[in-house]
Design an enzyme around this catalytic site. Structure first.
Site, PDB file in Angstrom:
ATOM      1  N   ALA A  85       0.811  -1.235   0.017  1.00 32.87           N
ATOM      2  CA  ALA A  85      -0.052   0.091   0.095  1.00 32.87           C
ATOM      3  C   ALA A  85       0.818   1.494   0.029  1.00 32.87           C
ATOM      4  O   ALA A  85       1.889   1.240   0.336  1.00 32.87           O
ATOM      5  CB  ALA A  85      -1.011   0.168   1.134  1.00 32.87           C
ATOM      6  N   ASP A  86       0.244   2.392  -0.529  1.00 30.28           N
ATOM      7  CA  ASP A  86       0.869   3.831  -0.453  1.00 30.28           C
ATOM      8  C   ASP A  86      -0.141   4.701   0.084  1.00 30.28           C
ATOM      9  O   ASP A  86      -1.258   4.635  -0.851  1.00 30.28           O
ATOM     10  CB  ASP A  86       1.621   4.065  -1.616  1.00 30.28           C
ATOM     11  N   THR A  87       0.166   5.480   0.688  1.00 32.83           N
ATOM     12  CA  THR A  87      -0.889   6.674   1.149  1.00 32.83           C
ATOM     13  C   THR A  87      -0.181   8.004   0.846  1.00 32.83           C
ATOM     14  O   THR A  87       0.711   8.320   1.257  1.00 32.83           O
ATOM     15  CB  THR A  87      -1.284   6.720   2.368  1.00 32.83           C
ATOM     16  N   ALA A 122      -3.695   3.615  -2.225  1.00 36.18           N
ATOM     17  CA  ALA A 122      -3.713   2.628  -3.113  1.00 36.18           C
ATOM     18  C   ALA A 122      -3.312   1.364  -2.606  1.00 36.18           C
ATOM     19  O   ALA A 122      -1.862   1.354  -1.801  1.00 36.18           O
ATOM     20  CB  ALA A 122      -2.871   3.051  -4.458  1.00 36.18           C
TER      21      ALA A 122
END
Length: 219
Positions: A85-87, A122
């Site tokens: 994930a990445d934020t 994502a």
């Protein structure tokens, strides 16, 4: 949402490709059993080459996840599920990731003060394809099934006096958070409201993850 299949999931080899304590906490709270593996991908993609912040965070999440696959699982021995994930925080298409210094954190929060902004996460779910394809050397794409999705939450921040922003940054909490604040701790006092998934603002959209995982499991 995962309770009916949790016993099945917990018999599998699941890896969270992230060192984020927030993501670890969120998944741990639903009693999902998993190992963690930090991604060494340098988050230095050219933001100007992407058509939107969503495209940028989507590609960053994918590359962070694939780095773990290529480094730790170079052959067929993939885990049953690998989660990446990445934020990011965005306002008017400007992308705010983790601040590089206290002054940068103050600048970020000042920019967000008095308006709303969006938090985009994502998520990448990687599962191995059938072992039938593992005959001889195969490409990475031939080994993996990849599911990607994004979640967007809107966050409202009131006008914050400069002394409040500075004193918050001095706590040190801002330094490893996208946008320079953490809603789950002291930074929650800076937020007047949200529209969307609270856990997404923390860094991982829990409900959407459960929905997508059930779809992968066909349950």
């Amino acid at each position: 949402m995962l309770q009916p299949i949790l016993h099945q999931l917990n018999s599998k080899n699941i890896v969270l490709a992230s060192s984020s304590p927030r993501r670890k906490q969120i998944l741990g709270n639903i009693n999902l059993k998993f190992d963690t593996a930090k991604s060494n991908f340098e988050e230095n993609l050219d933001k100007g080459s992407f058509s939107s912040p969503i495209e940028y965070v989507r590609e960053t999440a994918k590359q962070k996840t694939l780095e773990v696959v290529e480094r730790l699982f170079p052959s067929e021995s993939l885990p049953d599920l690998l989660i990446g994930a990445d934020t990011i925080v965005t306002k008017e298409d400007n992308i705010f990731e983790k601040p590089s210094s206290k002054d940068h954190a103050i600048e970020m929060i000042t920019s967000l003060s008095g308006s709303s902004h969006k938090v985009l996460t994502a998520v990448v779910l990687v599962t191995p394809k059938s072992s039938d394809v593992f005959r001889g050397r195969v490409s990475l794409d031939d080994r993996l099934d990849i599911t990607q999705f994004e979640e967007v939450s809107e966050v409202f921040m009131p006008d914050l006096p400069a002394d409040i922003i500075k004193s918050y940054v001095e706590t040190g909490e801002a330094m490893d958070k996208a946008g320079g604040y953490g809603i789950q701790a002291i930074g929650g006092s800076l937020i007047s409201g949200i529209h969307g998934d609270y856990f997404n603002v923390m860094g991982f959209p829990l409900h959407r993850f459960c929905v997508e995982l059930r779809n992968i499991c066909k349950l």
